[in-house]
Design a protein around this motif. Sequence first.
Motif, PDB file in Angstrom:
ATOM      1  N   ALA A   2      34.154  37.294  30.219  1.00 56.60           N
ATOM      2  CA  ALA A   2      34.144  37.031  31.655  1.00 56.60           C
ATOM      3  C   ALA A   2      32.935  37.654  32.339  1.00 56.60           C
ATOM      4  O   ALA A   2      32.454  38.717  31.944  1.00 56.60           O
ATOM      5  N   GLU A   3      32.469  36.971  33.379  1.00 57.77           N
ATOM      6  CA  GLU A   3      31.389  37.466  34.206  1.00 57.77           C
ATOM      7  C   GLU A   3      31.989  38.025  35.493  1.00 57.77           C
ATOM      8  O   GLU A   3      32.804  37.370  36.146  1.00 57.77           O
ATOM      9  N   ARG A   4      31.605  39.245  35.860  1.00 54.28           N
ATOM     10  CA  ARG A   4      32.044  39.823  37.125  1.00 54.28           C
ATOM     11  C   ARG A   4      31.055  39.421  38.208  1.00 54.28           C
ATOM     12  O   ARG A   4      29.873  39.757  38.144  1.00 54.28           O
ATOM     13  N   LEU A   5      31.555  38.705  39.226  1.00 53.03           N
ATOM     14  CA  LEU A   5      30.681  38.127  40.249  1.00 53.03           C
ATOM     15  C   LEU A   5      31.046  38.646  41.633  1.00 53.03           C
ATOM     16  O   LEU A   5      32.233  38.730  41.986  1.00 53.03           O
ATOM     17  N   GLU A 151      37.270  45.933  36.802  1.00 55.16           N
ATOM     18  CA  GLU A 151      37.118  46.562  35.483  1.00 55.16           C
ATOM     19  C   GLU A 151      38.419  46.491  34.692  1.00 55.16           C
ATOM     20  O   GLU A 151      38.409  46.240  33.481  1.00 55.16           O
ATOM     21  N   HIS A 152      39.558  46.712  35.369  1.00 48.37           N
ATOM     22  CA  HIS A 152      40.859  46.606  34.696  1.00 48.37           C
ATOM     23  C   HIS A 152      41.058  45.210  34.116  1.00 48.37           C
ATOM     24  O   HIS A 152      41.534  45.044  32.988  1.00 48.37           O
ATOM     25  N   VAL A 153      40.722  44.196  34.917  1.00 47.80           N
ATOM     26  CA  VAL A 153      40.881  42.811  34.452  1.00 47.80           C
ATOM     27  C   VAL A 153      39.980  42.553  33.253  1.00 47.80           C
ATOM     28  O   VAL A 153      40.402  41.949  32.256  1.00 47.80           O
ATOM     29  N   GLU A 154      38.751  43.013  33.334  1.00 47.44           N
ATOM     30  CA  GLU A 154      37.793  42.811  32.247  1.00 47.44           C
ATOM     31  C   GLU A 154      38.297  43.441  30.953  1.00 47.44           C
ATOM     32  O   GLU A 154      38.193  42.846  29.867  1.00 47.44           O
ATOM     33  N   ILE A 164      35.507  36.693  36.899  1.00 43.89           N
ATOM     34  CA  ILE A 164      36.255  37.714  37.629  1.00 43.89           C
ATOM     35  C   ILE A 164      35.550  37.886  38.974  1.00 43.89           C
ATOM     36  O   ILE A 164      34.407  38.331  39.031  1.00 43.89           O
ATOM     37  N   LEU A 165      36.203  37.493  40.037  1.00 45.71           N
ATOM     38  CA  LEU A 165      35.642  37.649  41.373  1.00 45.71           C
ATOM     39  C   LEU A 165      35.863  39.103  41.804  1.00 45.71           C
ATOM     40  O   LEU A 165      37.000  39.535  42.009  1.00 45.71           O
ATOM     41  N   ASP A 166      34.791  39.850  41.912  1.00 45.48           N
ATOM     42  CA  ASP A 166      34.866  41.299  42.131  1.00 45.48           C
ATOM     43  C   ASP A 166      34.953  41.606  43.624  1.00 45.48           C
ATOM     44  O   ASP A 166      34.023  41.349  44.382  1.00 45.48           O
ATOM     45  N   GLY A 167      36.090  42.159  44.032  1.00 48.14           N
ATOM     46  CA  GLY A 167      36.291  42.519  45.434  1.00 48.14           C
ATOM     47  C   GLY A 167      36.573  43.991  45.626  1.00 48.14           C
ATOM     48  O   GLY A 167      37.277  44.381  46.568  1.00 48.14           O
ATOM     49  N   SER A 168      36.022  44.823  44.723  1.00 43.38           N
ATOM     50  CA  SER A 168      36.232  46.284  44.759  1.00 43.38           C
ATOM     51  C   SER A 168      37.696  46.607  44.458  1.00 43.38           C
ATOM     52  O   SER A 168      38.478  45.728  44.099  1.00 43.38           O
TER      53      SER A 168
END
Length: 337
Positions: A2-5, A151-154, A164-168
Amino acid sequence: MAERLKATPEILEVCKEALEQSQVIAVPTETVYGLAANALDLSAVEKIFKIKQRPFYDPLILHIDSIEKAQLFCQFNSLAEQLAKFFWPGPLTLVLKKKPIVPDLVTANLDSVAIRSPQHPIFQKLLKILPFPLAAPSANPFGYISPTSAEHVETSLGDQIDIILDGSNSSIGIESTIVDARNPEKLAILRPGPITQEMLEARLKIKVCSIDSQADSTEKHPLRGPGLLKSHYSPQTPLELISLESLLKLAQNEKGVGNALLFLKKPSALNSFPSPVQKNIYWLSEDGLDLNIAQNLYRQMRMIDAKAYDRILVERLPTESGLYSALTDRLKKAAYS
């Protein structure tokens, strides 16, 4: 992998296209991160169950950005209208009679659907540009500790999704309150959460019951929403709830070695504990405030679980009122075996 975006307008369009193509993505919410797919697309919803290894009898929550959209998928009554007006967008899930457009796969073949409007600004922006609702259970393997960061999802599911849509970090840190609002004369809490019984009663001026306090405790209740099983939110390491007195006794001698000792508040006597034990001491807040405990609960549980302790011993909460009710619910289910 997955890419964190980060959520730029361009990236939100990328997420929209992925969801329109039956993909599953991870999204941030104020409660915990969700594993999202088009709720009206059976092939996409099936992927959620497969990725999470989730049983089909456990229903999903529909996520929408407004009351008007919610009314397309469920039958609102006067009580639901009040609840949505007071608490949406926010961490309150309503169980209502569903409309035929909602697939049975989403609702575990029930005639009801669980639905909420999330508060997280990034998730709201995504929902506003979509022509369909999103089904989005927590983005973790079924039954494991919920994720409160990208990070947990990753770590848990990064090899099974692309985005992974990164929203802090999630600002609340535990899942939404779920209420059964099908009967406008009787509101029942199915899962305690950030919107507490006290908050509901103060706003609605009615008595609110919980599933445990319903008249016939022997009745077999179908799972009207997620998170209602006896065992859930569980680390791989055995977890036990014990009193503060017992936890302090373990911390004050070397019997605590091999166990993680998790306090609600940073122990004032930390420096007096034996050195071999000190490295096994953890806490959920600096001040003991329930909101801070909730924000840190799953993060600390995940971090401790990765360290291969024999047991995680957690301080029992002092009361079950307010937000402590939800925290007790999560910890009791995490400890259930």
